[in-house]
Write a protein that holds these residues in place. Structure first.
Motif, PDB file in Angstrom:
ATOM      1  N   GLY A   1      24.714   3.202   8.742  1.00 45.97           N
ATOM      2  CA  GLY A   1      25.611   4.253   9.218  1.00 45.97           C
ATOM      3  C   GLY A   1      24.972   5.619   9.341  1.00 45.97           C
ATOM      4  N   VAL A   2      23.690   5.755   8.937  1.00 42.68           N
ATOM      5  CA  VAL A   2      23.020   7.060   9.044  1.00 42.68           C
ATOM      6  C   VAL A   2      21.770   6.888   9.904  1.00 42.68           C
ATOM      7  N   HIS A   3      21.673   7.611  11.012  1.00 38.88           N
ATOM      8  CA  HIS A   3      20.491   7.493  11.869  1.00 38.88           C
ATOM      9  C   HIS A   3      19.278   8.006  11.097  1.00 38.88           C
ATOM     10  N   PRO A   4      18.140   7.315  11.162  1.00 36.80           N
ATOM     11  CA  PRO A   4      16.971   7.741  10.373  1.00 36.80           C
ATOM     12  C   PRO A   4      16.529   9.167  10.649  1.00 36.80           C
ATOM     13  N   HIS A   5      16.716   9.630  11.891  1.00 35.45           N
ATOM     14  CA  HIS A   5      16.346  11.028  12.168  1.00 35.45           C
ATOM     15  C   HIS A   5      17.275  11.984  11.424  1.00 35.45           C
TER      16      HIS A   5
ATOM     17  N   ALA B   1      13.554   4.907   8.784  1.00 31.42           N
ATOM     18  CA  ALA B   1      12.976   5.968   7.957  1.00 31.42           C
ATOM     19  C   ALA B   1      11.772   5.349   7.252  1.00 31.42           C
ATOM     20  N   ARG B   2      10.807   6.180   6.834  1.00 36.75           N
ATOM     21  CA  ARG B   2       9.626   5.636   6.155  1.00 36.75           C
ATOM     22  C   ARG B   2       9.134   6.632   5.115  1.00 36.75           C
ATOM     23  N   ALA B   3       9.090   6.182   3.889  1.00 36.06           N
ATOM     24  CA  ALA B   3       8.501   6.985   2.807  1.00 36.06           C
ATOM     25  C   ALA B   3       7.168   6.340   2.463  1.00 36.06           C
ATOM     26  N   SER B   4       6.106   7.165   2.358  1.00 40.35           N
ATOM     27  CA  SER B   4       4.787   6.582   2.055  1.00 40.35           C
ATOM     28  C   SER B   4       4.103   7.423   0.986  1.00 40.35           C
TER      29      SER B   4
ATOM     30  N   HIS C   1       7.155   4.734  14.340  1.00 38.56           N
ATOM     31  CA  HIS C   1       5.873   4.692  13.612  1.00 38.56           C
ATOM     32  C   HIS C   1       4.754   4.068  14.439  1.00 38.56           C
ATOM     33  N   CYS C   2       4.783   4.281  15.755  1.00 36.35           N
ATOM     34  CA  CYS C   2       3.792   3.684  16.683  1.00 36.35           C
ATOM     35  C   CYS C   2       3.736   2.169  16.499  1.00 36.35           C
TER      36      CYS C   2
ATOM     37  N   THR D   1       0.878  -1.197   0.000  1.00 38.55           N
ATOM     38  CA  THR D   1       0.000   0.000   0.000  1.00 38.55           C
ATOM     39  C   THR D   1       0.905   1.235   0.000  1.00 38.55           C
ATOM     40  N   GLY D   2       2.031   1.160  -0.692  1.00 37.97           N
ATOM     41  CA  GLY D   2       2.854   2.343  -0.944  1.00 37.97           C
ATOM     42  C   GLY D   2       3.685   2.841   0.214  1.00 37.97           C
ATOM     43  N   VAL D   3       3.958   1.945   1.199  1.00 38.04           N
ATOM     44  CA  VAL D   3       4.774   2.332   2.358  1.00 38.04           C
ATOM     45  C   VAL D   3       6.114   1.612   2.281  1.00 38.04           C
ATOM     46  N   ILE D   4       7.216   2.383   2.363  1.00 38.63           N
ATOM     47  CA  ILE D   4       8.561   1.794   2.307  1.00 38.63           C
ATOM     48  C   ILE D   4       9.333   2.208   3.553  1.00 38.63           C
TER      49      ILE D   4
END
Ligand code: 7TS
Length: 410
Positions: A341-345, A378-381, A363-364, A332-335
């Protein structure tokens, strides 16, 4: 109008962020509200707003008929058999809490089992933890496969006699994966359990028929499907709603109030205490009509094409780690991903500096991340108004951020 041409209906998306064109890829958190929905909301507020159900004056009648027409629009959208099965809520969290409290009191006893899965959102975990505590019941988790899909073999082993409630996300807000809730409902009903579905991540992205799924309850939120925040829906089979006690008490939900007791209104009002979110319901109905005009199947296809387009480019980035299925047909388009080596924040901040909006954190879904042995991602949606150019911007901004952090950044 082509799907991505719909972007014209979202002026918010045509702004600069940090002197770069905004690329909004946080749709699993909240989507944007198109101009036609905003216009319908403004028109209601400017021409028809009043409190509903009890007034006899013209505006009250007009507001009531628009509010109940909104309920009918929701009914047909999810293919419920009656408007008595459609409750307006604040959102998915409220709906799932109502089921856990009211149905839980009805069907769960000490020693019983409640089954959820490892991929659930906190709103489909904590209400069941609290019910299990209240009732001395056991909360059981269905495991996931290596690809981040629900392990149906494990489900068959865990959904057995003594299980009273099974509550599963129709789609994950982290993994993007769509779960076979129709099969799960069959397993649940075979052992006499009730099937609850968290539809927050599925309803905006795919055609849903609650009758086809044969689920007993289905909850979703307007803000994830082009409506404002603060409005959502809880579907429930009428037979269950008739048996269940109200969760909130007061105006609207009563028939008669005596000194020491009261009688309840008929469905669906029995569960809708107090003045409802009238404008929110009307905006949700307008959003549903907007999505139906595009076509939910068209939206599904567009998002799967975007995932098919962008995943290979992302997987080609050295150090890119994907959580969830690579098969776009189950998406459903969520990656959800990390860059080694890179913190998601740090990554999300660096992408924001390039105008790209993604989410970073748990992401709860803290139990899911622990299960995946990762602290945060990290999350791209995506949604239907995103384009291949947005996908390219995501890839390019990740590569630029990776270089920035690996060039001896202090
Ligand atoms: C699968 C799922 N279940 C329940 C909820 C709760 O919905 P609410 O009651 O409207 O908040 C969300 C919201 N998901 C997210 C909200 O912000 N980031 C998210 O991933 C969700 O994605």
């Amino acid at each position: 109008m082509t799907v991505s041409k719909r972007k014209q209906d979202f002026p918010i998306l045509f702004q600069q962020v940090n002197d770069e064109p905004l690329v909004y890829l946080d749709n699993a958190a909240s989507t944007h509200v198109p101009t036609p929905v905003i216009n319908d909301l403004v028109t209601y507020m400017q021409t028809s707003h009043a409190n509903v159900h009890r007034g006899v004056h013209t505006l009250a009648e007009r507001a009531t008929s628009q509010y109940e027409a909104a309920r009918e629009t929701v009914r047909t959208f999810i293919d419920a058999s009656s408007v008595k099965e459609v409750l307006f809520t604040r959102g998915t969290t409220t709906g799932l809490n109502w089921v856990a409290r009211s149905l839980g009191e009805l069907v769960v006893e000490a020693g019983d089992k409640i089954v959820i899965s490892r991929m659930e959102h906190h709103s489909n975990i904590v209400p069941w933890q609290e019910l299990a505590k209240r009732k001395q019941a056991e909360l059981i988790y269905i495991d996931l496969t290596e690809d981040g899909e629900l392990d149906m073999a494990d489900a068959k082993e865990k959904i057995v006699s003594g299980v009273k409630i099974v509550s599963i996300a129709h789609a994950s807000n982290v993994l993007g994966v769509v779960n076979p809730v129709k099969d799960l409902a069959k397993l649940a009903h075979e052992v006499g359990a009730v099937m609850v579905v968290d539809g927050a991540q599925s309803t905006p992205h795919m055609t849903v028929s609650v009758q086809e799924l044969d689920c007993d309850f289905y909850a979703f939120s307007g803000h994830k499907m082009c409506a404002p925040t603060g409005i959502g829906v809880l579907y429930g089979k009428q037979t269950w709603f008739e048996k269940m006690s109200p969760i909130e008490f007061g105006g609207e939900m009563i028939n008669f109030v005596y000194d020491d007791y009261s009688t309840w209104a008929e469905l669906p009002y029995k569960f809708e205490a107090g003045t409802p979110n009238i404008s929110g319901a009307i905006a949700l109905a307008s959003a549903i009509k907007y999505l139906e005009e595009i076509g939910l199947d068209t939206i599904t296809k567009h998002e799967q094409e975007l995932v098919e387009y962008v995943l290979p480019k992302l997987l080609a980035i050295d150090g890119f780690e994907l959580y969830g299925p690579r098969d776009a047909s189950k998406h459903t388009g969520v990656i959800a991903f990390n860059i080694k080596g890179v913190h998601p924040h740090d990554l999300a901040t660096a992408l924001d500096m390039q105008g790209v909006a993604i989410r970073a954190g748990h992401h709860c879904a803290q139990p899911l991340l622990r299960y995946l042995d990762v602290h945060s991602t990290a999350r791209a949606s995506f949604y239907f108004y995103n384009t291949k150019e947005d996908a390219d911007s995501l890839v390019e901004s990740i590569i630029a951020a990776k270089e920035f952090f690996s060039d001896g950044f202090i």
